[in-house]
Design a protein around this motif. Structure first.
Motif, PDB file in Angstrom:
ATOM      1  N   ARG A  79      -1.555   6.044   4.917  1.00  0.00           N
ATOM      2  CA  ARG A  79      -2.874   5.536   5.329  1.00  0.00           C
ATOM      3  C   ARG A  79      -2.845   5.040   6.769  1.00  0.00           C
ATOM      4  N   PHE A  80      -1.795   4.321   7.124  1.00  0.00           N
ATOM      5  CA  PHE A  80      -1.654   3.819   8.494  1.00  0.00           C
ATOM      6  C   PHE A  80      -1.535   4.994   9.477  1.00  0.00           C
TER       7      PHE A  80
ATOM      8  N   ASP B 177       6.709  -0.147  -5.958  1.00  0.00           N
ATOM      9  CA  ASP B 177       6.702  -0.628  -4.576  1.00  0.00           C
ATOM     10  C   ASP B 177       6.942   0.509  -3.587  1.00  0.00           C
ATOM     11  N   VAL B 178       7.870   1.400  -3.901  1.00  0.00           N
ATOM     12  CA  VAL B 178       8.156   2.532  -3.010  1.00  0.00           C
ATOM     13  C   VAL B 178       6.936   3.442  -2.927  1.00  0.00           C
ATOM     14  N   THR B 179       6.286   3.680  -4.051  1.00  0.00           N
ATOM     15  CA  THR B 179       5.080   4.502  -4.075  1.00  0.00           C
ATOM     16  C   THR B 179       3.981   3.866  -3.235  1.00  0.00           C
ATOM     17  N   GLU B 180       3.795   2.584  -3.386  1.00  0.00           N
ATOM     18  CA  GLU B 180       2.761   1.867  -2.619  1.00  0.00           C
ATOM     19  C   GLU B 180       3.102   1.847  -1.125  1.00  0.00           C
TER      20      GLU B 180
ATOM     21  N   ALA C 255       4.823   4.116   0.525  1.00  0.00           N
ATOM     22  CA  ALA C 255       4.543   5.463   1.040  1.00  0.00           C
ATOM     23  C   ALA C 255       3.035   5.658   1.223  1.00  0.00           C
ATOM     24  N   LYS C 256       2.268   5.186   0.265  1.00  0.00           N
ATOM     25  CA  LYS C 256       0.811   5.311   0.338  1.00  0.00           C
ATOM     26  C   LYS C 256       0.262   4.546   1.544  1.00  0.00           C
TER      27      LYS C 256
END
Length: 146
Positions: free
Chosen positions: A140-141, A130-133, A135-136
């Protein structure tokens, strides 16, 4: 995105606004952790200088998307606090390279460590995935903002 979903966009707007508001408070706190007279916006400058080791003012201004005059004034303030110095650019005598002083590095690293500890505490019950996602998606935003 489907135009039928304005409530989703309103929810995103609400959460981004809340994040920015909290971010301003955190920026004040973290800036004060570096130096009591440091402006909150300057933390981001210190972060870039820490990442780059050294960089020309014009290159830093381009990366940050701000004018050279504005950046120059901010750098002068950081120099006055003893956090940043200008060294001659060995490839161009007319230019100088910006870098953190030893004191600037020490203060920045201590403040950043405290900030990362806060993030660690807030995200402690999240899975690594979840933390990786998260950050990703934030990257992207942010990239989409320009």
């Amino acid at each position: 995105m489907d135009e039928q979903q304005p409530e989703i966009l309103r929810a995103v707007e609400h959460e981004v606004t809340a994040l920015l508001r909290r971010g301003r408070v955190i920026s004040w706190e973290i800036a004060r952790g570096v130096h009591p007279d440091l402006e909150p916006n300057a933390y981001g400058l210190l972060l870039w200088l820490r990442r780059c080791d050294s960089i020309r003012l014009t290159d830093l201004a381009a990366r940050l998307g701000i004018g050279k005059g504005t950046l120059s004034r901010q750098i002068q303030g950081l120099e006055g606090l003893g956090l940043v110095r200008r060294d001659p650019d060995p490839t161009d005598r007319r230019a100088s390279l910006l870098r953190l002083t030893e004191e600037g590095q020490h203060r920045f690293d201590a403040a950043r460590s405290a900030r990362l500890g806060q993030f660690r505490e807030k995200l402690d019950n999240w899975s690594e995935r979840d933390v990786t996602e998260f950050a990703k998606l934030l990257r992207r935003f942010n990239e989409g903002l320009g």
